[in-house]
Design a protein around this motif. Structure first.
Motif, short mmCIF file in Angstrom:
data_model
loop_
_atom_site.label_atom_id
_atom_site.label_comp_id
_atom_site.label_asym_id
_atom_site.label_seq_id
_atom_site.Cartn_x
_atom_site.Cartn_y
_atom_site.Cartn_z
N GLY A 183 3.17 9.40 4.60
CA GLY A 183 1.97 9.41 3.78
C GLY A 183 0.73 9.08 4.58
N SER A 184 -0.42 9.19 3.93
CA SER A 184 -1.68 8.86 4.58
C SER A 184 -2.56 8.12 3.59
CB SER A 184 -2.39 10.14 5.04
OG SER A 184 -3.65 9.83 5.63
N LEU A 185 -3.14 7.00 4.05
CA LEU A 185 -4.03 6.19 3.22
C LEU A 185 -5.13 5.63 4.10
CD1 LEU A 185 -4.46 4.92 0.37
CD2 LEU A 185 -3.18 2.94 1.21
N ASN A 186 -6.37 5.93 3.76
CA ASN A 186 -7.52 5.44 4.52
C ASN A 186 -7.40 5.75 6.00
OD1 ASN A 186 -7.58 2.44 2.47
ND2 ASN A 186 -8.52 4.41 2.09
N GLY A 187 -6.89 6.93 6.32
CA GLY A 187 -6.76 7.35 7.70
C GLY A 187 -5.59 6.75 8.45
N MET A 188 -4.72 6.03 7.74
CA MET A 188 -3.55 5.39 8.35
C MET A 188 -2.29 6.10 7.89
SD MET A 188 -4.19 2.30 10.04
CE MET A 188 -2.97 1.12 9.48
N GLN B 10 0.81 -1.22 0.00
CA GLN B 10 0.00 0.00 0.00
C GLN B 10 0.85 1.27 0.00
OE1 GLN B 10 -0.73 -2.73 1.76
NE2 GLN B 10 -2.68 -3.27 0.81
N TYR B 11 2.15 1.16 0.26
CA TYR B 11 3.01 2.34 0.17
C TYR B 11 3.02 2.90 -1.25
CZ TYR B 11 4.99 2.41 4.89
OH TYR B 11 5.16 2.54 6.24
N TYR B 12 2.79 2.04 -2.23
CA TYR B 12 2.71 2.54 -3.61
C TYR B 12 1.47 3.41 -3.82
CZ TYR B 12 6.74 0.15 -5.55
OH TYR B 12 8.03 -0.22 -5.83
N ASP B 13 0.48 3.29 -2.95
CA ASP B 13 -0.74 4.09 -3.09
C ASP B 13 -0.56 5.54 -2.65
OD1 ASP B 13 -2.12 1.92 -4.10
OD2 ASP B 13 -2.85 1.28 -2.13
N LEU C 159 -2.12 15.85 7.97
CA LEU C 159 -2.67 14.72 7.24
C LEU C 159 -4.15 14.91 6.94
CD1 LEU C 159 -0.95 11.72 9.04
CD2 LEU C 159 -0.49 12.56 6.74
N LYS C 160 -4.85 15.65 7.79
CA LYS C 160 -6.27 15.88 7.55
C LYS C 160 -6.51 16.65 6.26
CE LYS C 160 -7.63 15.76 12.41
NZ LYS C 160 -8.14 16.55 13.56
N LYS C 161 -5.47 17.37 5.82
CA LYS C 161 -5.58 18.14 4.59
C LYS C 161 -5.25 17.31 3.36
CE LYS C 161 -4.19 22.32 7.08
NZ LYS C 161 -3.19 23.41 7.16
N ILE C 162 -4.76 16.09 3.61
CA ILE C 162 -4.35 15.24 2.49
C ILE C 162 -5.56 14.52 1.89
CG2 ILE C 162 -3.00 13.20 1.88
CD1 ILE C 162 -0.94 14.04 3.87
N ARG D 299 -0.98 13.09 -0.99
CA ARG D 299 -1.06 12.00 -0.01
C ARG D 299 0.16 11.90 0.89
NH1 ARG D 299 -4.03 6.81 -2.96
NH2 ARG D 299 -6.01 7.89 -3.37
N THR D 300 1.11 12.81 0.71
CA THR D 300 2.31 12.81 1.56
C THR D 300 2.57 14.21 2.08
OG1 THR D 300 3.76 13.12 -0.36
CG2 THR D 300 3.39 10.85 0.38
N LEU D 301 3.23 14.27 3.22
CA LEU D 301 3.57 15.56 3.81
C LEU D 301 4.75 16.19 3.10
CD1 LEU D 301 3.30 14.84 7.65
CD2 LEU D 301 1.65 16.00 6.18
#
Length: 429
Positions: free
Chosen positions: A336-341, A258-261, A426-429, A291-293
């Motif tokens: 990064g952030s994906l599905n809140g993670m 999922q890091y590729y996402d 992350l909330k802005k991502i 999706r990344t800071l």
């Protein structure tokens, strides 16, 4: 063995007359938030060296400990370069290959020497530590269980002893303390070597606020590529939220597919585009700014397993985790952030193998605030900022790093109360 709580902290860190451990949690006997409402974890990834650990690796470890003053240090695998020539008599490329045990005691002594070198800065400062394993540690010929036993010879080690048969039958419920860790009141849920969970309590020890899960993410797959956590470890991470009753942050070696996402596919000739790894090698990638800071960089393809073992879905669907922190890819450093993670990649802190430019080799600091414990702030503590120039003239190998933003955006070493948390961004991502 040295009494961990009698170890004097360096004068530069705690004052000339302060002989208490640098770790506040070590002073208190278990992992817990301070009266300030803060709790700190320092991640060290991929030391990856032989018995004679690079002087610059030690300098970075010392400087990052003094700058961060963490409660606990977590080593996320590949501490040992198992392929080093020093271990040639017992080297095993894959753990399923026949063992070469004829000179295993000589190897054990050499591995112990390397471990002693990079742990000494922690021991001197009274900072407890937890360890998991990567794809190179056991190549020296020692199993993860044997490596666990070696680490427990040193004061400060939290890794719990566990019976593999018992833990496979009843993962997550072998709860014990490890007195030599310097945290005599700290419960630890054991699964297998390199896989365990630790609750972090509030200032008054009334309730758990946060969990730290250390996960052995495997090494190699028989069918090729990188491996996956054991079935017992996957059951364990599924059960941990029920035991802890709070959400946790996972520390492991191997990145997930999922890091590729959190990357963006680009043409091969795009600026800073990096070729993917194995299953993903037909495509080139950069960090996805949505999706990344800011401040992260991608210096190599994410070297994850070819197949998705379901770990990410298990972590997400239990609603018991806030993210995953990995090493392995020496040239990658991003959040990064994906599905809140959170999906966090940390570059190597070592100088014994490949990586980014010497100035960008780093430790990663996490600071948790009890007011919002699931929104940690994080920062790379780089060699260039903390130490300066490397002492070696060795020509380190590194790739071009595609940075999305030169500014890190977070400085946990100065006025942390004025800084925005990672989760807010992350909330802005």
């Amino acid at each position: 063995m040295t009494d961990f709580n009698q170890i004097a902290a360096p004068a530069s860190a705690s004052g000339p007359d302060d002989e208490r451990p640098v770790s506040i949690s070590a002073r208190l006997g278990r992992l817990q938030f301070h009266r300030s409402g803060k709790f700190r974890v320092l991640q060290l990834a991929d030391i990856q060296d032989g018995p004679k650990v690079s002087k610059d690796t030690i300098r970075l470890i010392e400087a990052s400990l003094d700058a961060a003053r963490p409660d606990v240090v977590i080593f996320t695998g590949n501490q040992i370069a198992g392929y080093d020539d020093a271990y040639r008599d017992t080297f095993r490329k894959r753990q399923w290959e026949p063992a070469r045990r004829g000179k295993i005691e000589r190897t054990r002594a050499k591995v112990r020497a390397g471990i002693s070198a990079f742990l000494q800065p922690l021991i001197d400062r009274g900072i407890p530590f937890a360890v998991t394993y990567g794809n190179h540690d056991a190549q020296c010929g020692l199993s993860p269980a044997e490596l666990d036993a070696l680490y427990r010879e040193f004061p400060g080690c939290i890794n719990p002893p566990c019976n593999m048969d018992d833990s496979a039958a009843n993962p997550g419920f072998l709860v014990r303390s490890v007195p030599s860790s310097g945290l005599p009141d700290q419960p630890v849920a054991a699964c297998e070597p390199g896989t365990f969970a630790m609750p972090v309590l509030d200032q008054d020890r009334q309730r758990a606020v946060l969990g730290l899960v250390v996960l052995n993410s495997g090494d190699y797959a028989r069918e090729g590529g990188y491996g996956r956590p054991s079935d017992a470890a996957l059951r364990f991470v599924h059960d941990v939220p029920r035991w802890l009753g709070v959400r946790s942050l996972v520390f492991q070696h191997m990145p997930l597919p999922q890091y590729y996402d959190v990357l963006k596919a680009m043409p091969a000739n795009a600026d800073n585009a990096i070729q993917g790894y194995r299953k993903y090698d037909a495509q080139y990638y950069v960090l996805d700014d949505d999706r990344t800071l800011p401040g992260g960089y991608l210096g190599e393809g994410v070297s994850c397993p070819d197949e998705d073992c379901g770990e990410f879905a298990a972590l997400r669907d239990t609603d018991g985790y806030i993210g995953v922190v990995v090493g392995h890819d020496h040239r990658n450093g991003f959040v990064g952030s994906l599905n809140g993670m959170m999906l966090v990649a940390t570059p190597t802190c070592g100088f014994g193998s490949y990586g980014p430019a010497a100035a960008n080799r780093a430790a990663r600091l996490f600071e948790f605030d009890i007011r919002h414990p699931y929104s940690p702030r994080t920062q790379l503590l780089t060699f260039g900022e903390l130490v300066g120039k490397p002492s070696s003239n060795k020509a380190y190998t590194y790739a071009v790093e595609g940075q999305s933003n030169a500014a890190d955006g977070v400085n946990l070493l100065r006025k942390p109360g004025l800084l925005a948390g990672v989760a807010a961004a992350l909330k802005k991502i």
